[in-house]
Scaffold this active site. Structure first.
Site, mmCIF file in Angstrom:
data_model
loop_
_atom_site.group_PDB
_atom_site.id
_atom_site.type_symbol
_atom_site.label_atom_id
_atom_site.label_comp_id
_atom_site.label_asym_id
_atom_site.label_seq_id
_atom_site.Cartn_x
_atom_site.Cartn_y
_atom_site.Cartn_z
ATOM 1 C CB SER A 85 -0.917 0.118 1.697
ATOM 2 O OG SER A 85 -1.923 0.807 1.542
ATOM 3 C CE1 TYR B 101 0.690 4.291 -6.034
ATOM 4 C CE2 TYR B 101 1.069 5.482 -3.701
ATOM 5 C CZ TYR B 101 1.525 4.587 -5.117
ATOM 6 O OH TYR B 101 2.433 3.840 -4.230
ATOM 7 C CE LYS C 184 -0.390 1.134 -4.051
ATOM 8 N NZ LYS C 184 -0.378 -0.063 -4.722
#
Length: 273
Positions: free
Chosen positions: A150, A164, A168
């Site tokens: 992660s 992004y 995650k």
């Protein structure tokens, strides 16, 4: 939790950076575990295999392909089982960072592509692996393991990192839900910290243009001040989690690689930079 002497472990995004370090650490940490590596860069994977001893080569198989392609997923699962007979653990390490952009300017088509790579391909690969992971867990008498790489961006704001960071955050939820749903699979998501990889080079030289200047400067200073972690530091934590198995009390959690609860999985020590 002790590790099975003959675990079979898949590592995605294995051609460079943390993924490559994970493969190296797994080979160093066990004389008998088998490793299946997957990445788009088949030439880099071949170079890695060519660098190994003959005994190590017998323990490694690789698949070159794009994990957003269903054919690659099928090939990965089928060849892993055909080559080594089972699958105990998977480290989901592959991911991309682009696009970095503010909300008003972000290219939604690029954002969808990022989610395909960073999240949906992980869900689809997890689905394909579950029957094999369950069967392996029954045969070996220990839960299978899924380690999802992660990022702190999943819960902390970085300028321009909507795509992004949100992908995650979704990965963290995948690990949480999988661990809750599957009695024979333990899952965990790991924040690797700010790591000295090609992704950081790309931020400094290219992608930073989508960030505010002061936010971009912080990433440049990470490099200039020697504050980036070596890939093997968080890579070692992920590798040993895959090898030893995720403890029951850590199942489903999102943790920093240096969290005290992961002290027994620190291959190089949590303060190594």
């Amino acid at each position: 939790m002790s590790s099975s002497p003959d675990k079979v472990i898949i590592v995605t995004g294995a051609s460079r950076g943390m993924g490559k370090s994970m493969a190296e650490i797994l080979l160093r940490s066990s004389d008998s575990c088998k490793i299946v590596l997957v990445a788009r860069s088949g030439d880099r994977l071949q170079e890695f295999v060519d660098s190994l001893t003959e005994k190590e080569k017998a323990r490694v198989h690789f698949v070159a392909g794009d994990l957003t392609d269903a054919k690659t997923l099928d090939q990965l699962v089928d060849e892993s089982v055909a080559k080594f007979g089972k699958i105990n653990s998977v480290i989901f390490n592959a991911g991309i960072l682009e696009p970095i952009a503010h909300i008003e300017k972000i290219d939604i088509s690029q954002m969808k592509k990022l989610f395909d790579v960073n999240f949906f391909s992980l869900v689809e690969l997890t689905q394909r692996l579950l029957p094999v992971l369950r069967e392996t867990a029954k045969q070996d008498g220990v839960p299978a393991t899924c380690v999802y790489v992660s990022s702190s961006a999943s819960e902390v704001r970085y300028d321009g990192w909507l795509a992004y960071g949100s992908s995650k955050a979704a990965v963290n939820h995948l690990a949480m839900d999988l661990d809750a749903e599957e009695s024979l699979v333990r899952a965990i998501s790991i924040d690797p910290g700010v790591v000295d990889t090609g992704m950081q080079v790309n931020i400094r030289e290219n992608l930073g243009k989508g960030m505010k200047a002061d936010a971009h400067k912080k990433f440049i200073e990470f490099h200039e001040k020697g504050q980036l972690l070596k890939p093997e530091v968080p890579g070692g934590v992920c590798a040993l989690l895959a090898l030893k198995g995720v403890p029951n009390d850590l199942g489903g959690k999102y943790l920093e690689h240096c969290d005290e609860s992961l002290s027994s999985f620190q291959f190089f020590g949590k303060d190594t930079a």
